[in-house]
Design a protein around this motif. Structure first.
Motif, PDB file in Angstrom:
ATOM      1  N   TYR A 121      58.414  66.272  63.595  1.00  0.00           N
ATOM      2  CA  TYR A 121      59.553  65.535  63.228  1.00  0.00           C
ATOM      3  C   TYR A 121      59.483  64.913  61.843  1.00  0.00           C
ATOM      4  O   TYR A 121      58.663  65.362  61.336  1.00  0.00           O
ATOM      5  CB  TYR A 121      59.972  64.463  64.088  1.00  0.00           C
ATOM      6  CG  TYR A 121      58.805  63.378  64.144  1.00  0.00           C
ATOM      7  CD1 TYR A 121      58.752  62.407  63.103  1.00  0.00           C
ATOM      8  CD2 TYR A 121      57.775  63.084  65.280  1.00  0.00           C
ATOM      9  CE1 TYR A 121      57.594  61.609  63.229  1.00  0.00           C
ATOM     10  CE2 TYR A 121      56.817  62.199  65.238  1.00  0.00           C
ATOM     11  CZ  TYR A 121      56.755  61.181  64.164  1.00  0.00           C
ATOM     12  OH  TYR A 121      55.804  60.551  64.153  1.00  0.00           O
TER      13      TYR A 121
ATOM     14  N   TYR B 167      60.746  70.254  65.440  1.00  0.00           N
ATOM     15  CA  TYR B 167      60.367  71.490  66.365  1.00  0.00           C
ATOM     16  C   TYR B 167      59.352  71.412  67.377  1.00  0.00           C
ATOM     17  O   TYR B 167      58.516  70.433  67.097  1.00  0.00           O
ATOM     18  CB  TYR B 167      60.392  72.702  65.540  1.00  0.00           C
ATOM     19  CG  TYR B 167      60.136  74.020  66.221  1.00  0.00           C
ATOM     20  CD1 TYR B 167      61.270  74.543  66.645  1.00  0.00           C
ATOM     21  CD2 TYR B 167      59.054  74.727  66.662  1.00  0.00           C
ATOM     22  CE1 TYR B 167      61.214  75.917  67.475  1.00  0.00           C
ATOM     23  CE2 TYR B 167      58.757  75.849  67.296  1.00  0.00           C
ATOM     24  CZ  TYR B 167      59.950  76.197  67.705  1.00  0.00           C
ATOM     25  OH  TYR B 167      59.921  77.549  68.376  1.00  0.00           O
ATOM     26  N   GLN B 168      59.281  71.775  68.424  1.00  0.00           N
ATOM     27  CA  GLN B 168      58.054  71.779  69.172  1.00  0.00           C
ATOM     28  C   GLN B 168      58.107  73.138  70.134  1.00  0.00           C
ATOM     29  O   GLN B 168      59.400  73.656  70.383  1.00  0.00           O
ATOM     30  CB  GLN B 168      58.258  70.663  70.407  1.00  0.00           C
ATOM     31  CG  GLN B 168      59.437  70.255  71.055  1.00  0.00           C
ATOM     32  CD  GLN B 168      59.481  69.108  71.771  1.00  0.00           C
ATOM     33  OE1 GLN B 168      58.841  68.994  72.904  1.00  0.00           O
ATOM     34  NE2 GLN B 168      59.958  67.874  71.363  1.00  0.00           N
ATOM     35  N   ARG B 169      57.011  73.549  70.527  1.00  0.00           N
ATOM     36  CA  ARG B 169      57.000  74.735  71.534  1.00  0.00           C
ATOM     37  C   ARG B 169      55.481  74.816  71.868  1.00  0.00           C
ATOM     38  O   ARG B 169      54.446  74.366  71.251  1.00  0.00           O
ATOM     39  CB  ARG B 169      57.233  76.049  70.642  1.00  0.00           C
ATOM     40  CG  ARG B 169      57.548  77.281  71.340  1.00  0.00           C
ATOM     41  CD  ARG B 169      58.476  77.126  72.356  1.00  0.00           C
ATOM     42  NE  ARG B 169      59.983  76.665  71.874  1.00  0.00           N
ATOM     43  CZ  ARG B 169      60.864  77.611  71.750  1.00  0.00           C
ATOM     44  NH1 ARG B 169      60.734  78.710  71.803  1.00  0.00           N
ATOM     45  NH2 ARG B 169      62.001  77.158  71.170  1.00  0.00           N
TER      46      ARG B 169
ATOM     47  N   GLU C  34      59.420  75.806  76.193  1.00  0.00           N
ATOM     48  CA  GLU C  34      60.590  75.568  75.248  1.00  0.00           C
ATOM     49  C   GLU C  34      60.663  74.060  74.734  1.00  0.00           C
ATOM     50  O   GLU C  34      60.511  74.092  73.492  1.00  0.00           O
ATOM     51  CB  GLU C  34      61.778  76.028  75.713  1.00  0.00           C
ATOM     52  CG  GLU C  34      63.086  75.775  74.570  1.00  0.00           C
ATOM     53  CD  GLU C  34      64.528  76.178  75.146  1.00  0.00           C
ATOM     54  OE1 GLU C  34      65.146  76.590  74.262  1.00  0.00           O
ATOM     55  OE2 GLU C  34      64.701  76.083  76.255  1.00  0.00           O
TER      56      GLU C  34
END
Length: 332
Positions: A159, A239-241, A254
Motif C-alpha cells: 500500500y 496490490y496483493q496476491r 486474488e
C-alpha cells in the motif's frame, strides 16, 4: 443453562476495530459487543454511540475490570499488544490480539508463558484471513493434491502511506511494512505447508526520515525443497496476491489478505488440463474469525491458531530483520 454468546469488550478506538473488526464481531451469532474503551471518556462515548455499543469506558483498566466482559479484542499499536494482552489475561479475560502479536519472538514467548498459567482462557493472534472460505478452499486444494506436490508460495502485499503520524510509520512502536503486512506474507506459506521454515534471507529498504522498512523482501527455506518468496511495501502502488505453485498446477488467490465483506471472492486452480475460476460465497472474514474464537470459548475447546503459531511467525520476522543487517542467511 450454558452461555450462548461471548460478551466482547474492545480496547481502544483504533480504526481497524471501528471499521472492520467490530462490525464483523457484531454480525456473529455467537457474539455480543457490550463495551468499548479509550484513554478518555469522550472518545469512548463517541465510538460507542457510533457503533451502537452499550457501555463506554474512559480507560483500558476500567474495561478490564468490567464483569460483564468475557473477551477482549486488542487492536492497540504493536508495542502495546503484549502488555495489554497480558493485563487482560490477568484480569480473567479471553483475548483476540491483532497481528503481529508483539515486537519480536521474545515478547511473544513472554505472552505465551503467561497464557499457559491461565489454561482456562483462550488467547489468539488475529490472522483473520485463515477463516475466510477462499483460504479454507485454497488449503483444501493444496492438501488434496489438486496441484500435485506444493513446492513454492509467492506473495506480494503493498500500500502507499507516507504519513509520519500514522502508527505504521513510527519505527519506535513497531511500525514498518514487515511488521504490518509482511507478517501475512510469512504466515501464508506456514499455513499452507503446515510447517515452519528452517532459515530465511531478507532484503530491506528503509525510509531515510521515518526509519521504517518501506520495502521488505524475503526468501524462506522449508523442508523437502519447498520455499516461499515475498515482497511487502508501505510505499508502492496498492496490490496483493498469493500464488501456490505445485508440481502439477497452481492456486492463485486474488485478494488474500483484505477479502471484501460484501463481495464474492475468487481463486483460480490452474493445471495442464484446465484453468478453473472458483467463486467463493460472500463472507466477512472478521465474522468468520469471531465465530471460531467464540466457539472455542463456548465449547471449552482450543483455539484453531494457538499462540505457539504467533511465536513462530515472530521468529521468522526477527530472522528477516537480522538477515537484512547481516546480508546472509539466518537460521530460525
Amino acid at each position: 443453562m450454558t452461555q450462548q454468546k461471548v460478551r466482547w469488550g474492545i480496547i481502544s478506538t483504533a480504526k481497524i476495530g471501528m471499521t472492520k473488526v467490530i462490525p464483523g464481531i457484531k454480525k456473529s451469532e455467537f457474539c455480543d459487543v457490550v463495551a468499548i474503551s479509550s484513554r478518555n471518556q469522550s472518545a469512548a462515548d463517541e465510538a460507542a454511540k457510533k457503533l451502537g455499543i452499550p457501555r463506554a469506558h474512559g480507560s483500558y483498566e476500567a474495561l478490564l475490570a468490567d464483569p460483564a466482559v468475557d473477551a477482549i479484542y486488542n487492536p492497540l499499536p504493536n508495542h502495546l499488544h503484549v502488555e495489554w494482552t497480558i493485563k487482560a489475561i490477568e484480569a480473567g479475560k479471553h483475548v483476540l490480539c491483532e497481528k503481529p502479536v508483539g515486537l519480536g519472538a521474545t515478547e511473544a514467548e513472554q505472552l505465551l508463558a503467561v497464557s499457559k498459567k491461565h489454561p482456562q482462557l483462550r488467547v489468539m493472534e488475529a490472522f483473520m484471513y485463515r477463516f475466510h472460505p477462499q483460504w479454507v478452499k485454497a488449503k483444501e486444494l493444496v492438501k488434496s493434491g489438486a496441484i500435485g506436490e506444493a513446492k513454492m508460495v509467492q506473495s506480494f502485499f503493498s500500500y502507499y502511506n507516507v504519513d509520519p503520524n500514522n502508527v505504521r510509520n513510527q519505527a519506535d512502536i513497531g511500525g514498518g511494512g514487515l511488521m504490518d503486512i509482511g507478517c501475512y506474507c510469512i504466515s501464508f506459506p506456514r499455513f499452507l505447508f503446515s510447517e515452519e521454515p528452517t532459515r530465511a534471507v531478507g532484503l530491506l529498504d528503509f525510509d531515510p526520515v521515518m526509519k521504517t522498512d518501506r520495502i521488505a523482501s524475503g526468501l524462506l527455506d522449508f523442508s523437502g525443497g519447498k520455499s516461499a518468496t515475498f515482497t511487502c511495501s508501505t510505499q508502492l502502488m496498492p496490490y496483493q496476491r498469493c500464488i501456490v505453485f505445485g508440481t502439477e498446477g497452481y492456486v492463485e488467490i486474488e485478494i488474500p489478505a483484505n477479502a471484501p465483506p460484501d463481495t464474492p471472492c475468487r481463486i483460480w486452480l490452474v493445471t495442464k488440463e484446465k484453468k478453473e475460476e472458483i467463486m467463493l460465497p460472500v463472507a466477512d472474514q472478521y465474522t468468520c474469525q469471531a465465530d471460531v474464537f467464540a466457539k472455542a470459548i463456548l465449547d471449552n475447546k482450543p483455539v484453531p491458531t494457538p499462540l505457539e503459531d504467533a511465536v513462530n511467525n515472530m521468529k521468522v520476522i526477527d530472522a528477516i530483520f537480522e538477515s537484512g543487517k547481516s546480508k546472509s542467511w539466518v537460521t530460525i
